[in-house]
Design a protein around this motif. Structure first.
Motif, PDB file in Angstrom:
ATOM      1  N   GLU A  37       0.837  -1.203   0.000  1.00  0.00           N
ATOM      2  CA  GLU A  37       0.000   0.000   0.000  1.00  0.00           C
ATOM      3  C   GLU A  37       0.877   1.260   0.000  1.00  0.00           C
ATOM      4  O   GLU A  37       2.016   1.250   0.481  1.00  0.00           O
ATOM      5  CB  GLU A  37      -0.913   0.034   1.223  1.00  0.00           C
ATOM      6  N   ILE A  39       0.945   4.842   1.574  1.00  0.00           N
ATOM      7  CA  ILE A  39       0.316   5.487   2.723  1.00  0.00           C
ATOM      8  C   ILE A  39       0.802   6.923   2.849  1.00  0.00           C
ATOM      9  O   ILE A  39       2.001   7.178   3.006  1.00  0.00           O
ATOM     10  CB  ILE A  39       0.645   4.717   4.019  1.00  0.00           C
ATOM     11  N   ILE A 117      -3.867   4.590   1.122  1.00  0.00           N
ATOM     12  CA  ILE A 117      -4.281   4.840   2.512  1.00  0.00           C
ATOM     13  C   ILE A 117      -3.921   6.291   2.837  1.00  0.00           C
ATOM     14  O   ILE A 117      -2.756   6.677   2.801  1.00  0.00           O
ATOM     15  CB  ILE A 117      -3.597   3.888   3.519  1.00  0.00           C
ATOM     16  N   HIS A 167      -8.304   3.325   1.887  1.00  0.00           N
ATOM     17  CA  HIS A 167      -8.686   3.529   3.291  1.00  0.00           C
ATOM     18  C   HIS A 167      -8.476   5.000   3.628  1.00  0.00           C
ATOM     19  O   HIS A 167      -7.398   5.558   3.411  1.00  0.00           O
ATOM     20  CB  HIS A 167      -7.836   2.651   4.209  1.00  0.00           C
ATOM     21  N   ILE A 254      -6.834   0.439  11.585  1.00  0.00           N
ATOM     22  CA  ILE A 254      -6.737   0.422  10.119  1.00  0.00           C
ATOM     23  C   ILE A 254      -6.701  -1.007   9.607  1.00  0.00           C
ATOM     24  O   ILE A 254      -7.411  -1.364   8.655  1.00  0.00           O
ATOM     25  CB  ILE A 254      -5.489   1.197   9.654  1.00  0.00           C
TER      26      ILE A 254
END
Length: 305
Positions: A37, A39, A117, A167, A254
């Motif tokens: 991911e 972030i 994210i 997210h 998370i």
């Protein structure tokens, strides 16, 4: 579907969801992997933002660190690399400036790729009574603590929606759930952040984008220096939170797709009582918990005009 049938369906699902929540109290939710991911953390140059970055450092992610402080961001980069982060990108960004947020966001998308994210963590506090706070500080509180969330969502949410994956994390505050004496502008900005995050979450659900998760974090005072001098009357009930503990709880929230994270846990009870008790009893309990005097000795990072 007729009224009776739909009502029965709601009752049945309510029982199911209550049982599900009860089971989760005893059986921890499975953690999802965040490896791979990208972030982005705003306010990554110090405090909780830095600690969140450090927690993610060894998880195989790409970190994108935003902060208004170049020195703070450089130190976070150094620390996360020491913890094993292989892909780290840092950017100087004043999140209160819409044009700058959009400009730096475009740079991130060109140089790093899509953010999957997004952690809106940057925040400020004036710590002054409403009538004593200069207009400029009130405006800055709103710009950093709430408006900045609009611009980062506008910049990065479209890619998440397109792929139905991502997210959104809003680091708000318990002051975004109830008013606090001495924190009028801060409460207003955090109420806005909570309301905005909840509304976007509902928009995602309504459009069937259930692959984009949301988490709203509402902690009590954290011992990072931001609320230096703030007091709690009964630490055993409402403790000043330790930063490492908060960062770890956020990461877990998370990874388990937890929608709301309140700290300490007594906040869940306090909020429930706030909504059902007569106002005078609520004020009585607020006085008992010391809510009228939390900010009496506030110093913070230093009050500036």
């Amino acid at each position: 579907m007729n009224f009776a049938l739909e009502t029965l369906q709601v009752l049945a699902m309510s029982i199911y969801y209550n049982l599900e929540a009860l089971v989760k109290l005893f059986i921890p939710s499975r953690k999802k992997s965040v490896a791979g991911e990208t972030i982005l953390i705003t306010g990554a140059g110090s405090g909780i933002g830095r600690l969140i970055a450090l927690e993610f450092a060894s998880m195989g992610v790409t970190l994108v660190l935003w902060d208004i402080s170049q020195d703070g961001n450089k130190e976070t980069v150094r620390l996360v690399k020491e913890k094993g982060a292989a892909r780290v990108h840092s950017y100087i960004c004043d999140c209160s400036n819409k044009a700058e947020v959009y400009s730096v966001a475009d740079q991130v998308k060109r140089e790093v790729g899509d953010v999957t994210i997004l952690i809106n963590n940057a925040g400020i506090v004036t710590g002054r009574k409403f009538m004593d706070a200069p207009d400029s500080l009130i405006e800055k509180s709103m710009e950093v603590n709430s408006n900045a969330h609009f611009w980062t969502y506008k910049a990065f949410l479209p890619a998440m929606v397109a792929s139905n994956h991502g997210h959104l994390v809003s680091i708000a505050s318990s002051a975004g759930l109830m008013g606090v004496n001495g924190l009028a502008d801060y409460c207003a900005s955090k109420f806005a952040a909570v309301g905005f995050a909840e509304s976007v979450a509902l928009e995602l659900l309504a459009t069937k984008k259930n692959g984009v998760k949301t988490t709203i974090v509402c902690p009590f005072f954290i011992n990072t220096g931001m609320f230096d001098g703030a007091i709690t009357k009964w630490p055993i009930i409402m403790p000043i939170l330790e930063p490492d503990y908060v960062a770890k709880k956020i990461i877990r929230a998370i990874q388990t797709d937890q929608v709301y994270l309140y700290m300490p846990r007594i906040l869940y009870l306090v909020l429930a009582l706030k909504n059902i008790l007569p106002t005078k009893i609520g004020l009585l309990l607020g006085d008992y918990l010391g809510a009228f005097n939390f900010m009496d000795a506030f110093k913070g990072h230093g009050k500036k005009d």
